[in-house]
Design a protein around this motif. Structure first.
Motif, PDB file in Angstrom:
ATOM      1  N   UNK A 179      -2.366   5.715  -3.251  1.00 21.99           N
ATOM      2  CA  UNK A 179      -3.406   6.660  -2.854  1.00 21.99           C
ATOM      3  C   UNK A 179      -3.611   6.798  -1.364  1.00 21.99           C
ATOM      4  N   UNK A 180      -2.595   6.477  -0.537  1.00 15.11           N
ATOM      5  CA  UNK A 180      -2.781   6.456   0.914  1.00 15.11           C
ATOM      6  C   UNK A 180      -2.134   7.632   1.626  1.00 15.11           C
ATOM      7  N   UNK A 181      -1.605   8.609   0.889  1.00 20.84           N
ATOM      8  CA  UNK A 181      -0.923   9.737   1.517  1.00 20.84           C
ATOM      9  C   UNK A 181      -1.944  10.812   1.870  1.00 20.84           C
ATOM     10  N   UNK A 182      -2.663  10.590   2.955  1.00 23.39           N
ATOM     11  CA  UNK A 182      -3.869  11.372   3.286  1.00 23.39           C
ATOM     12  C   UNK A 182      -3.560  12.552   4.191  1.00 23.39           C
ATOM     13  N   UNK A 183      -2.813  13.542   3.691  1.00 23.60           N
ATOM     14  CA  UNK A 183      -2.510  14.729   4.471  1.00 23.60           C
ATOM     15  C   UNK A 183      -3.725  15.651   4.606  1.00 23.60           C
ATOM     16  N   UNK A 184      -4.604  15.662   3.609  1.00 24.59           N
ATOM     17  CA  UNK A 184      -5.707  16.625   3.582  1.00 24.59           C
ATOM     18  C   UNK A 184      -7.045  15.921   3.369  1.00 24.59           C
ATOM     19  N   UNK A 185      -8.044  16.373   4.118  1.00 25.27           N
ATOM     20  CA  UNK A 185      -9.420  15.923   3.903  1.00 25.27           C
ATOM     21  C   UNK A 185      -9.520  14.403   3.752  1.00 25.27           C
ATOM     22  N   UNK A 186      -8.998  13.726   4.742  1.00 25.55           N
ATOM     23  CA  UNK A 186      -9.005  12.261   4.717  1.00 25.55           C
ATOM     24  C   UNK A 186     -10.423  11.712   4.658  1.00 25.55           C
ATOM     25  N   UNK A 187     -11.358  12.412   5.285  1.00 26.24           N
ATOM     26  CA  UNK A 187     -12.742  11.969   5.263  1.00 26.24           C
ATOM     27  C   UNK A 187     -13.132  11.264   6.538  1.00 26.24           C
ATOM     28  N   UNK A 188     -14.417  11.236   6.774  1.00 29.01           N
ATOM     29  CA  UNK A 188     -14.954  10.545   7.942  1.00 29.01           C
ATOM     30  C   UNK A 188     -15.262   9.108   7.578  1.00 29.01           C
ATOM     31  N   UNK A 189     -15.776   8.376   8.543  1.00 27.71           N
ATOM     32  CA  UNK A 189     -16.078   6.962   8.309  1.00 27.71           C
ATOM     33  C   UNK A 189     -17.136   6.773   7.232  1.00 27.71           C
ATOM     34  N   UNK A 190     -18.040   7.719   7.128  1.00 28.37           N
ATOM     35  CA  UNK A 190     -19.138   7.545   6.186  1.00 28.37           C
ATOM     36  C   UNK A 190     -18.817   7.924   4.761  1.00 28.37           C
ATOM     37  N   UNK A 197       0.856  -1.187   0.000  1.00 30.85           N
ATOM     38  CA  UNK A 197       0.000   0.000   0.000  1.00 30.85           C
ATOM     39  C   UNK A 197       0.886   1.230   0.000  1.00 30.85           C
ATOM     40  N   UNK A 198       1.209   1.729  -1.195  1.00 28.95           N
ATOM     41  CA  UNK A 198       2.157   2.833  -1.347  1.00 28.95           C
ATOM     42  C   UNK A 198       1.527   4.156  -0.890  1.00 28.95           C
ATOM     43  N   UNK A 199       2.250   4.866  -0.072  1.00 28.59           N
ATOM     44  CA  UNK A 199       1.785   6.162   0.396  1.00 28.59           C
ATOM     45  C   UNK A 199       1.640   6.257   1.896  1.00 28.59           C
ATOM     46  N   UNK A 200       1.696   5.129   2.596  1.00 26.52           N
ATOM     47  CA  UNK A 200       1.589   5.146   4.051  1.00 26.52           C
ATOM     48  C   UNK A 200       0.146   5.181   4.518  1.00 26.52           C
ATOM     49  N   UNK A 201      -0.482   4.004   4.624  1.00 26.87           N
ATOM     50  CA  UNK A 201      -1.888   3.943   5.015  1.00 26.87           C
ATOM     51  C   UNK A 201      -2.061   4.333   6.480  1.00 26.87           C
ATOM     52  N   UNK A 202      -3.156   4.992   6.767  1.00 28.70           N
ATOM     53  CA  UNK A 202      -3.525   5.314   8.150  1.00 28.70           C
ATOM     54  C   UNK A 202      -4.102   4.054   8.777  1.00 28.70           C
ATOM     55  N   UNK A 203      -3.222   3.237   9.351  1.00 30.69           N
ATOM     56  CA  UNK A 203      -3.658   1.976   9.941  1.00 30.69           C
ATOM     57  C   UNK A 203      -4.517   2.140  11.163  1.00 30.69           C
ATOM     58  N   UNK A 204      -4.428   3.312  11.822  1.00 33.83           N
ATOM     59  CA  UNK A 204      -5.206   3.532  13.036  1.00 33.83           C
ATOM     60  C   UNK A 204      -6.678   3.749  12.737  1.00 33.83           C
ATOM     61  N   UNK A 205      -7.031   4.074  11.502  1.00 31.51           N
ATOM     62  CA  UNK A 205      -8.439   4.141  11.130  1.00 31.51           C
ATOM     63  C   UNK A 205      -8.896   2.896  10.381  1.00 31.51           C
ATOM     64  N   UNK A 206      -7.970   1.979  10.140  1.00 28.72           N
ATOM     65  CA  UNK A 206      -8.343   0.673   9.578  1.00 28.72           C
ATOM     66  C   UNK A 206      -8.606  -0.319  10.699  1.00 28.72           C
ATOM     67  N   UNK A 207      -7.674  -0.416  11.626  1.00 26.92           N
ATOM     68  CA  UNK A 207      -7.831  -1.255  12.827  1.00 26.92           C
ATOM     69  C   UNK A 207      -7.762  -0.300  14.015  1.00 26.92           C
TER      70      UNK A 207
END
Length: 507
Positions: A295-306, A49-59
């Motif tokens: 597509x995992x480099x989520x510096x901006x507007x990562x989004x909510x769960x929904x 998963x190129x870009x560094x996934x936010x694992x804390x919002x996955x698990x």
């Protein structure tokens, strides 16, 4: 006399495509017929998963003190525990609550977890090197030599040291290029899709013979095959061209289908996994396969769960992996297929001012497949208490070296205990119990430069200095101390000081 001009691109594609897409070796000249039988060997599928996934919002934590710390750190991007977009609880096989849940878009992965074939390794990554650079972190993970730029990838060394014997297609990278994990492998083949793996220069009607062509003529495909099958081939270009031609004919001889099976999501990532699934099913000897999802480099507007980009990417990842797992299980190959899902690093615990997350450190590593002792967590979770995390710059630390997981996979599933060759410099391995299989005593012998990929050891077998320093995780605020001691005087100095401050705070 007319002069024929061929540009460099056409020359590479037509004559030595192996140099461009990965030489596949002489064994590709003699492809077996497709078979649907269960393979007699294991296959490892590495998903990066190129870009560094936010694992804390996955698990993520869904109960207890860690849930409170999580909500305080992420007021805008937190995944709720109730409502239509609530986290999916992760229970053990006996129904015991674990205190963790999956992102609500990861329904497919949750199904695999419930089936007992998904495991999560907490706080996994590079334990000896800290870097927040995408390129360095990805390279170190792919090469298997944290802190050192080796000349071959860890998957290359795993295959070459494993004594797996001849195979038609032992290593496959599905994508636009060969990843560093397969660097230096003459056995590796890279292709975006089977249908694209062909000569496509020049007029389409002349690429292969058709009935509309004049009698006795040949298309480019037939002509290239005839040229490279001639006797007396000896030069590097000729050998590469011969291998490339053999690779194209081997792929063309298999009944690859571009139509996804029923129930598969129609995405590019899904189609790449479908190519791997078919390659496994055709009994081509596939031992190691790789595929990337960015597509995992989520510096901006990562989004909510929904909603938001992150939720969309999680749904794409989850649905495709679940479809792949189900396909392999239904076809009888699942018992010998393991999928590793890894990213270069995690994200910061605390969200930033742009409702995103910046580069962090520790991250969950996912393992799924038939040989996996799943529905369990592995590794050590230290929690999200800011006081606990302060020595780690406020990040989730790395408590499990990723090489420990890969080593267990190699030993228990691939029968390869030559850890000194695959991961030079790594010692002290002990199994976590993630994989089914038998243990073999690891070999940490010092290998010469050629065996270690040309960089980790010198010709006498002694370790070479790392190209980058091996740094411990910095203490909280360490990077600001020297800056705070400065006293900028001029306007120019003050601007430079602010710029440096921002570069530290926004990695």
């Amino acid at each position: 006399m007319a002069h024929i001009k061929i540009d460099r691109r056409d020359f590479l594609k037509g004559c030595c495509a192996a140099a461009a897409v990965g030489a596949a070796g002489p064994s590709l000249f003699f492809s077996e017929d497709a078979q649907a039988a269960v393979n007699g060997y294991d296959t490892v599928v590495h998903v990066f998963l190129r870009g560094g996934i936010d694992g804390l919002n996955l698990v993520l934590p869904i109960t207890g003190n860690d849930r409170s710390f999580y909500e305080q750190a992420r007021p805008n991007i937190q995944v709720p525990v109730s409502g239509t977009a609530a986290a999916l609880p992760m229970t053990l096989a006996n129904g015991t609550q674990t205190g963790f849940g999956l992102h609500p878009s990861a329904t497919g992965l949750h199904d695999v977890w419930t089936a007992g074939k998904l495991a999560v390794v907490h706080s996994c990554g590079m334990q000896t090197v800290v870097t927040r650079s995408h390129f360095d972190a990805q390279a170190f993970l792919d090469l298997g030599t944290p802190g050192t730029r080796s000349a071959s990838g860890w998957l290359t060394r795993a295959f070459q040291s494993g004594g797996t014997g001849a195979a038609t297609l032992p290593m496959l990278a599905v994508g636009n290029g060969t990843p560093l994990g397969m660097l230096g492998a003459a056995e590796a083949l890279s292709m975006s899709s089977p249908s694209d793996f062909q000569l496509n220069s020049g007029a389409s009607q002349w690429r292969a013979y058709t009935s509309s062509m004049p009698a006795g003529t040949k298309g480019m495909t037939e002509m290239m095959a005839e040229i490279w099958s001639s006797a007396g081939i000896s030069t590097g270009v000729e050998v590469a061209g011969q291998r490339a031609d053999g690779a194209m004919r081997a792929i063309a001889s298999q009944p690859y289908s571009g139509t996804l099976p029923a129930g598969w999501p129609d995405t590019s990532f899904s189609r790449q996994l479908w190519t791997i699934a078919q390659s496994i099913r055709f009994n081509l000897g596939l031992r190691y396969a790789t595929v990337d999802l960015g597509g995992w480099d989520t510096h901006d507007n990562q989004g909510s769960a929904g909603g938001g980009n992150y939720a969309t990417r999680i749904a794409e990842l989850s649905s495709a992996l679940a479809a792949f797992y189900t396909e392999m299980a239904a076809g009888g190959e699942g018992a010998r297929v393991t999928v590793i899902v890894q990213s270069e690093f995690g994200r910061r615990v605390r969200e930033n001012g742009s409702r995103g997350t910046d580069h962090g450190y520790g991250n969950p590593l996912l393992v799924l497949g038939g040989p996996v002792n799943g529905r369990r967590f592995y590794g050590q979770w230290l929690g999200l208490d800011p006081q606990v995390l302060s020595p780690y710059f406020g990040d989730i630390p790395v408590t499990t070296d990723y090489r420990r997981v890969m080593s267990e996979l190699l030993i228990r599933r691939m029968g390869n205990n030559k850890l000194g060759a695959v991961f030079p410099g790594y010692t002290g391995y002990s199994p976590l119990g993630i994989f089914q299989g038998s243990d073999i005593a690891p070999q940490y012998a010092q290998f010469h430069a050629a065996a270690a990929g040309g960089a980790a050891f010198d010709t006498s077998g002694q370790p070479r200095p790392a190209s980058l320093p091996v740094n411990p995780q910095p203490e909280y605020g360490e990077s600001l101390r020297s800056l705070m001691q400065e006293q900028p005087q001029t306007r120019h100095e003050r601007l430079r000081w602010v710029d440096r401050l921002m570069s530290i705070l926004r990695v």
